[in-house]
Scaffold this motif. Structure first.
Motif, PDB file in Angstrom:
ATOM      1  N   MET A   1      -0.717   3.566  -2.109  1.00  0.00           N
ATOM      2  CA  MET A   1      -0.504   2.712  -2.196  1.00  0.00           C
ATOM      3  C   MET A   1       0.437   2.408  -3.252  1.00  0.00           C
ATOM      4  SD  MET A   1      -1.433  -1.108  -2.875  1.00  0.00           S
ATOM      5  CE  MET A   1      -2.289  -1.467  -1.195  1.00  0.00           C
ATOM      6  N   GLU A   2       2.309   2.829  -3.134  1.00  0.00           N
ATOM      7  CA  GLU A   2       2.712   1.973  -4.070  1.00  0.00           C
ATOM      8  C   GLU A   2       3.045   0.874  -4.565  1.00  0.00           C
ATOM      9  OE1 GLU A   2       8.104   2.711  -4.423  1.00  0.00           O
ATOM     10  OE2 GLU A   2       6.966   3.799  -2.446  1.00  0.00           O
ATOM     11  N   MET A   3       3.177   0.758  -6.262  1.00  0.00           N
ATOM     12  CA  MET A   3       3.495  -0.505  -6.794  1.00  0.00           C
ATOM     13  C   MET A   3       4.164  -0.680  -7.959  1.00  0.00           C
ATOM     14  SD  MET A   3      -0.718  -1.623  -6.933  1.00  0.00           S
ATOM     15  CE  MET A   3      -2.071  -0.062  -7.216  1.00  0.00           C
ATOM     16  N   LYS A   4       4.746  -1.561  -7.809  1.00  0.00           N
ATOM     17  CA  LYS A   4       5.744  -1.926  -8.789  1.00  0.00           C
ATOM     18  C   LYS A   4       5.466  -3.068  -9.617  1.00  0.00           C
ATOM     19  CE  LYS A   4       9.087  -1.564  -5.688  1.00  0.00           C
ATOM     20  NZ  LYS A   4      10.806  -2.333  -4.931  1.00  0.00           N
ATOM     21  N   LEU A   5       4.404  -2.759 -10.997  1.00  0.00           N
ATOM     22  CA  LEU A   5       3.728  -2.940 -11.871  1.00  0.00           C
ATOM     23  C   LEU A   5       5.070  -4.094 -12.802  1.00  0.00           C
ATOM     24  CD1 LEU A   5      -0.318  -1.122 -11.808  1.00  0.00           C
ATOM     25  CD2 LEU A   5       0.848  -2.782 -10.796  1.00  0.00           C
ATOM     26  N   GLN A   6       3.888  -4.154 -13.076  1.00  0.00           N
ATOM     27  CA  GLN A   6       5.217  -5.655 -14.352  1.00  0.00           C
ATOM     28  C   GLN A   6       4.104  -5.539 -15.472  1.00  0.00           C
ATOM     29  OE1 GLN A   6       7.292  -9.831 -13.444  1.00  0.00           O
ATOM     30  NE2 GLN A   6       6.628  -8.784 -12.291  1.00  0.00           N
ATOM     31  N   SER A   7       4.460  -5.750 -16.700  1.00  0.00           N
ATOM     32  CA  SER A   7       4.101  -6.200 -18.045  1.00  0.00           C
ATOM     33  C   SER A   7       2.947  -6.784 -18.526  1.00  0.00           C
ATOM     34  CB  SER A   7       4.163  -5.725 -19.666  1.00  0.00           C
ATOM     35  OG  SER A   7       3.727  -5.989 -20.615  1.00  0.00           O
ATOM     36  N   ILE A   8       1.477  -6.964 -18.905  1.00  0.00           N
ATOM     37  CA  ILE A   8       0.424  -8.429 -18.390  1.00  0.00           C
ATOM     38  C   ILE A   8       1.261  -8.846 -19.940  1.00  0.00           C
ATOM     39  CG2 ILE A   8      -1.246  -7.523 -18.234  1.00  0.00           C
ATOM     40  CD1 ILE A   8      -2.042  -7.333 -21.240  1.00  0.00           C
ATOM     41  N   LEU A   9       1.930  -8.637 -20.575  1.00  0.00           N
ATOM     42  CA  LEU A   9       3.268  -9.236 -21.877  1.00  0.00           C
ATOM     43  C   LEU A   9       4.449  -9.983 -21.442  1.00  0.00           C
ATOM     44  CD1 LEU A   9       1.687  -7.643 -25.049  1.00  0.00           C
ATOM     45  CD2 LEU A   9       1.096  -9.351 -23.713  1.00  0.00           C
ATOM     46  N   ASP A  10       5.178 -10.806 -22.311  1.00  0.00           N
ATOM     47  CA  ASP A  10       6.362 -11.082 -21.704  1.00  0.00           C
ATOM     48  C   ASP A  10       7.403 -10.409 -22.199  1.00  0.00           C
ATOM     49  OD1 ASP A  10       5.285 -13.639 -20.541  1.00  0.00           O
ATOM     50  OD2 ASP A  10       5.492 -14.214 -22.526  1.00  0.00           O
ATOM     51  N   ARG A 149      -6.283  -4.596  -4.353  1.00  0.00           N
ATOM     52  CA  ARG A 149      -6.616  -5.536  -3.988  1.00  0.00           C
ATOM     53  C   ARG A 149      -6.386  -6.904  -5.154  1.00  0.00           C
ATOM     54  NH1 ARG A 149     -11.342  -5.381  -0.764  1.00  0.00           N
ATOM     55  NH2 ARG A 149     -12.119  -3.179  -0.575  1.00  0.00           N
ATOM     56  N   ILE A 150      -6.005  -6.832  -6.235  1.00  0.00           N
ATOM     57  CA  ILE A 150      -5.487  -7.415  -6.744  1.00  0.00           C
ATOM     58  C   ILE A 150      -3.871  -7.798  -6.451  1.00  0.00           C
ATOM     59  CG2 ILE A 150      -4.888  -8.680  -9.596  1.00  0.00           C
ATOM     60  CD1 ILE A 150      -8.128  -8.776  -8.178  1.00  0.00           C
ATOM     61  N   TYR A 151      -3.418  -6.812  -6.411  1.00  0.00           N
ATOM     62  CA  TYR A 151      -1.738  -6.521  -6.297  1.00  0.00           C
ATOM     63  C   TYR A 151      -1.309  -7.080  -4.625  1.00  0.00           C
ATOM     64  CZ  TYR A 151       2.752  -4.284  -5.492  1.00  0.00           C
ATOM     65  OH  TYR A 151       3.686  -3.935  -5.610  1.00  0.00           O
ATOM     66  N   LYS A 152      -2.905  -6.873  -3.882  1.00  0.00           N
ATOM     67  CA  LYS A 152      -2.660  -7.548  -2.483  1.00  0.00           C
ATOM     68  C   LYS A 152      -2.417  -8.997  -2.499  1.00  0.00           C
ATOM     69  CE  LYS A 152      -3.754  -3.488   0.405  1.00  0.00           C
ATOM     70  NZ  LYS A 152      -4.820  -2.933   1.503  1.00  0.00           N
ATOM     71  N   ALA A 153      -2.906  -9.185  -3.547  1.00  0.00           N
ATOM     72  CA  ALA A 153      -3.904 -10.902  -3.724  1.00  0.00           C
ATOM     73  C   ALA A 153      -1.770 -11.788  -4.098  1.00  0.00           C
ATOM     74  CB  ALA A 153      -4.009 -11.236  -4.254  1.00  0.00           C
ATOM     75  N   GLY A 154      -1.146 -10.505  -4.417  1.00  0.00           N
ATOM     76  CA  GLY A 154       0.261 -11.163  -5.081  1.00  0.00           C
ATOM     77  C   GLY A 154       0.616 -11.072  -6.136  1.00  0.00           C
ATOM     78  N   VAL A 155      -0.553 -10.380  -6.885  1.00  0.00           N
ATOM     79  CA  VAL A 155      -0.442 -10.832  -8.554  1.00  0.00           C
ATOM     80  C   VAL A 155       0.021  -8.710  -8.952  1.00  0.00           C
ATOM     81  CG1 VAL A 155      -1.523 -10.428 -10.640  1.00  0.00           C
ATOM     82  CG2 VAL A 155      -2.492 -11.339  -8.881  1.00  0.00           C
ATOM     83  N   THR A 156       1.102  -9.145 -10.315  1.00  0.00           N
ATOM     84  CA  THR A 156       2.028  -7.755 -10.271  1.00  0.00           C
ATOM     85  C   THR A 156       1.736  -7.608 -11.711  1.00  0.00           C
ATOM     86  OG1 THR A 156       4.057  -9.317 -10.798  1.00  0.00           O
ATOM     87  CG2 THR A 156       3.826  -7.889  -8.146  1.00  0.00           C
ATOM     88  N   LYS A 157       1.287  -9.054 -12.541  1.00  0.00           N
ATOM     89  CA  LYS A 157       1.046  -8.342 -14.188  1.00  0.00           C
ATOM     90  C   LYS A 157      -0.663  -8.279 -13.730  1.00  0.00           C
ATOM     91  CE  LYS A 157       4.916 -11.437 -15.325  1.00  0.00           C
ATOM     92  NZ  LYS A 157       4.743 -13.304 -15.776  1.00  0.00           N
ATOM     93  N   ILE A 158      -0.259  -6.243 -13.900  1.00  0.00           N
ATOM     94  CA  ILE A 158      -1.991  -6.131 -13.685  1.00  0.00           C
ATOM     95  C   ILE A 158      -2.022  -4.915 -14.848  1.00  0.00           C
ATOM     96  CG2 ILE A 158      -3.566  -5.168 -12.351  1.00  0.00           C
ATOM     97  CD1 ILE A 158      -2.512  -5.611  -9.386  1.00  0.00           C
ATOM     98  N   GLY A 159      -3.255  -4.932 -15.533  1.00  0.00           N
ATOM     99  CA  GLY A 159      -3.023  -3.688 -16.825  1.00  0.00           C
ATOM    100  C   GLY A 159      -4.736  -3.632 -17.015  1.00  0.00           C
ATOM    101  N   VAL A 160      -5.624  -2.475 -17.325  1.00  0.00           N
ATOM    102  CA  VAL A 160      -6.496  -1.930 -17.171  1.00  0.00           C
ATOM    103  C   VAL A 160      -7.102  -1.796 -18.537  1.00  0.00           C
ATOM    104  CG1 VAL A 160      -6.074  -0.756 -14.677  1.00  0.00           C
ATOM    105  CG2 VAL A 160      -6.277   0.269 -16.813  1.00  0.00           C
ATOM    106  N   ILE A 161      -8.679  -2.064 -18.352  1.00  0.00           N
ATOM    107  CA  ILE A 161      -9.227  -1.438 -19.139  1.00  0.00           C
ATOM    108  C   ILE A 161     -10.066  -0.704 -19.565  1.00  0.00           C
ATOM    109  CG2 ILE A 161     -11.092  -3.046 -21.605  1.00  0.00           C
ATOM    110  CD1 ILE A 161     -10.003  -5.511 -20.626  1.00  0.00           C
TER     111      ILE A 161
END
Length: 364
Positions: A1-10, A149-161
């Motif tokens: 799945m191609e995702m357009k992710l944004q930063s979790i910070l401003d 799953r989180i991206y499909k919920a409409g969230v684009t500000k995603i990061g991982v730990i």
């Protein structure tokens, strides 16, 4: 799945991202005291566990919803943004209700797609950043699935730990890092913010700096560290927590690496060295290919003489000899063992294919 992710910070280009705070919110005073001590340290996110999934019943499982009011006070008093772990829909609703800035999904939740989906459904339609910890077991697919799953919920500000993986056996870590799994995730999703949870990887405070520095050397975007005013008195994970003063010293001593440079001489030298590595890699795979041809021949010979594929005595000899040879060349036992086991397994696969092919001929 191609995702357009944004930063979790401003500020999308800030690095490193610093996340710190107690493992668990225990009392209002403990939370506020930690926050007051951390506020001057330019913390990006103040963390505190409100709900704590524990391995066994009877352990402290968090103060629950009342603790969210303490985090709200942290925001009001210090101006810091706050983050906490959510594991089910009710957690999400309560966290959003109390103006939590960032949510994170823990390792015990990531491992269960049903739980991740419940969280995703609760988040849908809400513009809130989400951090996703790796699953407890070293399963990259589960980690990727949680992100999707989180991206499909409409969230684009995603990061991982990256908090390491469970391991049964002797290890200096609470959770073995298995850096290559996190590196592969970053390769697949280059825009994904990756944070190192050095507290859960280490499980002990004396190695926190070493792991945090290794993460910085690997171009991670930040660290998440557990900080407590009196760590030895902490109600959970006391051994891996440090004081605010110790945390400030840890961050001050970290060396932050640049991802790249415009220096022509550096780039030309690096390019030359990389070409040498590429040449050696080609030679290695040519040799490995020849080794597998020999394995095929051995498989045919064993088949004709009705001999089993696995020869334990021979394998032990190879392992001992090669570990000693590797150590003489400056290679760790762990590295040599991992590589040799992979080669040995591939040799077994080749011999099994040879025997299976000859048996099908007989059966035909």
């Amino acid at each position: 799945m191609e995702m357009k992710l944004q930063s979790i910070l401003d500020n999308p280009h800030k690095r490193p991202i610093i996340i710190a705070g107690p493992c668990s919110a225990e009392t209002e005073e403990q939370v506020l005291q930690t926050a007051r001590d951390l506020a001057p340290q330019n913390i990006d996110l103040f963390r505190a566990g409100i709900w704590k999934p524990r391995t066994r019943p009877g352990s402290f499982e968090g103060v629950g919803t009342p603790g969210l009011k303490w985090l709200k006070k942290v925001k009001e008093e210090t101006g810091m943004k706050v983050t906490t772990e959510v594991a089910k829909a009710e957690h999400v609703y309560q966290a959003i209700k109390h103006n939590i800035d960032v949510l994170w999904i823990g390792a015990r939740t990531t491992v269960n797609p049903f739980s991740v989906q419940e969280v995703a459904d609760a988040i849908e339609g809400v513009d809130i950043p989400v951090l996703i910890k790796n699953p407890i077991n070293p399963d990259l697919g589960l980690w990727v699935g949680a992100i999707e799953r989180i991206y499909k919920a409409g969230v684009t500000k995603i990061g991982v730990i990256h908090r390491g993986f469970s391991y049964h056996g002797d290890t200096p870590f609470r959770n073995v890092p298995r850096w290559q799994i996190a590196i592969e995730l970053k390769r697949r999703f280059p825009d994904l913010v990756m944070i190192c949870d050095n507290s859960h990887i280490c499980g002990r405070r004396d190695t926190l700096f070493e792991v945090a520095q290794q993460a910085m050397d690997l171009n991670y975007d930040g660290i998440m560290t557990e900080v407590h005013p009196t760590p030895d008195d902490a109600w959970s994970d006391a051994k891996q927590q440090i004081t605010p003063a110790q945390f400030q010293e840890l961050v001050n001593n970290l060396v932050f690496r640049d991802a790249t440079t415009d220096d022509i001489e550096f780039l030309e030298t690096l390019d030359h060295l990389r070409k040498e590595i590429d040449h050696i890699d080609n030679e290695l795979f040519n040799l490995l290919g020849h080794r597998m041809e020999l394995a095929d021949s051995i498989g045919q010979y064993k088949k004709r003489n009705n001999i089993s594929i696995l020869q334990t005595t021979r394998w032990n000899e190879i392992l001992e000899k090669t570990i000693a040879l590797g150590q003489a060349k400056g290679l760790s036992q762990e590295f040599v063992t991992t590589v040799l086991r992979a080669i040995h397994q591939e040799s077994i696969n080749h011999q099994e294919a040879v025997m299976s092919a000859e048996e099908s001929k007989i059966g035909g």
